[in-house]
Design an enzyme around this catalytic site. Structure first.
Site, PDB file in Angstrom:
ATOM      1  N   GLU A 157     -47.401  61.617 150.705  1.00 32.30           N
ATOM      2  CA  GLU A 157     -48.437  62.025 151.652  1.00 32.30           C
ATOM      3  C   GLU A 157     -47.835  62.262 153.026  1.00 32.30           C
ATOM      4  O   GLU A 157     -46.950  61.527 153.453  1.00 32.30           O
ATOM      5  CB  GLU A 157     -49.436  60.889 151.849  1.00 32.30           C
ATOM      6  CG  GLU A 157     -50.300  60.598 150.693  1.00 32.30           C
ATOM      7  CD  GLU A 157     -51.054  59.297 150.947  1.00 32.30           C
ATOM      8  OE1 GLU A 157     -50.924  58.395 150.120  1.00 32.30           O
ATOM      9  OE2 GLU A 157     -51.729  59.191 151.984  1.00 32.30           O
TER      10      GLU A 157
ATOM     11  N   CYS B  13     -47.548  62.049 160.644  1.00 29.68           N
ATOM     12  CA  CYS B  13     -47.178  60.787 160.001  1.00 29.68           C
ATOM     13  C   CYS B  13     -46.442  61.116 158.708  1.00 29.68           C
ATOM     14  O   CYS B  13     -46.990  61.799 157.836  1.00 29.68           O
ATOM     15  CB  CYS B  13     -48.450  59.989 159.720  1.00 29.68           C
ATOM     16  SG  CYS B  13     -48.130  58.469 158.825  1.00 29.68           S
TER      17      CYS B  13
ATOM     18  N   CYS C 258     -43.504  52.362 147.389  1.00 37.11           N
ATOM     19  CA  CYS C 258     -42.859  51.355 148.248  1.00 37.11           C
ATOM     20  C   CYS C 258     -42.728  50.054 147.468  1.00 37.11           C
ATOM     21  O   CYS C 258     -43.611  49.697 146.695  1.00 37.11           O
ATOM     22  CB  CYS C 258     -43.694  51.124 149.507  1.00 37.11           C
ATOM     23  SG  CYS C 258     -42.933  49.986 150.670  1.00 37.11           S
TER      24      CYS C 258
ATOM     25  N   CYS D 171     -47.045  44.939 150.492  1.00 40.16           N
ATOM     26  CA  CYS D 171     -48.064  44.422 151.420  1.00 40.16           C
ATOM     27  C   CYS D 171     -49.413  44.517 150.695  1.00 40.16           C
ATOM     28  O   CYS D 171     -49.752  45.567 150.155  1.00 40.16           O
ATOM     29  CB  CYS D 171     -48.100  45.260 152.697  1.00 40.16           C
ATOM     30  SG  CYS D 171     -46.509  45.324 153.536  1.00 40.16           S
TER      31      CYS D 171
ATOM     32  N   CYS E 232     -52.170  47.305 151.339  1.00 35.66           N
ATOM     33  CA  CYS E 232     -51.703  48.692 151.348  1.00 35.66           C
ATOM     34  C   CYS E 232     -51.740  49.284 149.945  1.00 35.66           C
ATOM     35  O   CYS E 232     -51.166  48.710 149.011  1.00 35.66           O
ATOM     36  CB  CYS E 232     -50.272  48.714 151.894  1.00 35.66           C
ATOM     37  SG  CYS E 232     -49.468  50.294 151.682  1.00 35.66           S
TER      38      CYS E 232
ATOM     39  N   CYS F 250     -53.556  54.297 154.007  1.00 29.71           N
ATOM     40  CA  CYS F 250     -52.208  54.574 153.531  1.00 29.71           C
ATOM     41  C   CYS F 250     -52.139  54.472 152.012  1.00 29.71           C
ATOM     42  O   CYS F 250     -52.563  53.480 151.441  1.00 29.71           O
ATOM     43  CB  CYS F 250     -51.283  53.553 154.190  1.00 29.71           C
ATOM     44  SG  CYS F 250     -49.647  53.479 153.536  1.00 29.71           S
TER      45      CYS F 250
HETATM   46  S1  SF4 Z   1     -47.610  48.846 154.466  1.00 28.41           S
HETATM   47 FE1  SF4 Z   1     -47.365  49.790 152.436  1.00 28.41          FE
HETATM   48  S2  SF4 Z   1     -45.872  51.423 152.706  1.00 28.41           S
HETATM   49 FE2  SF4 Z   1     -45.723  50.055 154.495  1.00 28.41          FE
HETATM   50  S3  SF4 Z   1     -44.103  48.567 153.945  1.00 28.41           S
HETATM   51 FE3  SF4 Z   1     -46.050  47.633 153.322  1.00 28.41          FE
HETATM   52  S4  SF4 Z   1     -46.279  48.253 151.162  1.00 28.41           S
HETATM   53 FE4  SF4 Z   1     -44.732  49.587 152.063  1.00 28.41          FE
END
Ligand code: SF4
Length: 373
Positions: free
Chosen positions: A109, A122, A129, A133, A136, A352
């Protein structure tokens, strides 16, 4: 005439000035032709070899036959009522090594946010990833693969070209899309050197921000770079116990060590660190949290961006307006520069990772109609 060897890596995008000069020489041309390619590609954004009219026709023909400028392809565009364009971009095979050690195609994205006097883009630095987190959606994809420098720059070029007629004089770039930039360090920094080079894409370091979940070795490495973007740290909690719960990376790099690395980080005279704090209603948005955050950042040259949670398909609540304001006021009264930032394009899956998740698992989210790529 002796036959010359074919170009080894045919994608010109992502190559540094030095690499393009070497390539020009490998083609039997003087090195300065490489500098001309560099300027045409990045400073003038000529994304077709045929448009590089500063090059002799014979060299253009050779480049056309043997090289490529591989831009990500727009698979879908979601246009928001506030003008934000969220792009789902397809990357071809040939990227950096990924999950299975493969170099595969991937979907990422990129978001283009127009404002009165500037645009902010962005970009993603990885497909998926690994950081996990819990607030996310990208984390649910896992790491698919690292992006190459060309794929990182390509997102910026695609977004600028797609909005060519309405561009404002200033471009801001934030590395806050999919991925942890400091876990794809070399490709990210290769892209940054080209982006920040006045002879390259010419974006000011004041207008480029790299956001990290707090990868301390990456912060220490970045601190030694002569050319670098600004640094933002995604804090999101006021204690280790709280941060451990939503950001497992905190067990490896806990808050005290992270802040120590921030204190050691050599800020330029004009620069402040940014701490991002996603306000998750009922979880980390209490007045005590605000007081603890104020203490944590008190001896740093820093500002705090509060980002009210953008509801997605995850078990967190939107914070209420009174709590957001109380949190902001406490920080401000303690002398911490603080701003509330709402996600742009909320009507087009603004959280995100939402778009990529939609692409990879079409039934997983409520689909909305794309505006058409
Ligand atoms: S917020 Fe999402 S994209 Fe960013 S480091 Fe954490 S898991 Fe990865």
């Amino acid at each position: 005439m002796t036959a010359r060897a074919p170009i080894q890596d045919p994608n010109l995008l992502g190559k540094s000035a030095e690499e393009l000069r070497t390539l020009a020489q490998a083609l039997g041309e003087p090195a300065y032709r490489g500098s001309q390619i560099y300027h045409a590609l990045y400073a003038e954004r000529r994304v077709e070899v045929a448009q590089m009219t500063s090059l002799p026709a014979a060299l253009r023909e050779r480049l056309l036959a043997e090289s490529a400028i591989a831009l990500p392809r727009i698979r879908k565009t979601y246009r928001s009522a506030d003008g934000t364009a969220r792009y789902v971009l397809a990357l071809d095979r040939g990227g950096a090594e990924g999950r299975e050690g493969s170099r595969g195609s991937a979907t990422i994205e990129t978001v283009f946010m127009p404002e009165e006097r500037r645009q902010t883009i962005c970009v993603s630095t990885q497909a998926g990833c690994a950081v996990d987190c819990h607030f996310c959606l990208t984390a649910t994809l896992g790491l698919i693969r690292n992006l190459t420098a060309g794929e990182i720059l390509g997102q910026i070029i695609v977004a600028l070209e797609n909005n060519r007629d309405t561009l404002k004089p200033q471009t801001n770039v934030v590395l806050m899309g999919q991925g942890e930039p400091l876990l794809n360090y070399d490709a990210v920094m290769t892209a940054m050197r080209i982006l920040l080079d006045p002879n390259g894409m010419g974006v000011s370091p004041r207008h480029v921000t790299l956001s990290t979940s707090g990868i301390i070795p990456g912060i220490e490495r970045l601190a030694k770079e002569k050319v670098r973007p600004k640094l933002a740290v995604s804090l999101n909690a006021s204690s280790d116990a709280q941060r451990d719960e939503i950001m497992p990376i905190n067990r490896k790099y806990p808050i005290a060590k992270l802040l120590e690395a921030c204190r050691e980080y050599p800020l330029r005279p004009w620069e402040k660190l940014t701490f991002e704090y996603v306000l998750l209603g009922g979880f980390n948005d209490a007045p005590e949290d605000a007081r603890r955050v104020a203490r944590l950042v008190s001896n740093l040259r820093a500002k705090v961006n509060l980002i009210p949670w953008n509801p997605g398909d995850l078990p967190y609540q939107k914070p209420d307006a009174a709590r957001i304001e109380a949190f902001r006021r406490i920080l401000s009264e303690k002398g911490v520069p603080v701003f509330v930032r709402y996600s742009r394009g909320q009507d087009v899956l603004g959280a995100c990772g939402q778009l990529a998740l939609l692409e990879s698992a079409p039934g997983s989210l409520t689909q909305i109609s794309p505006a058409g790529a």
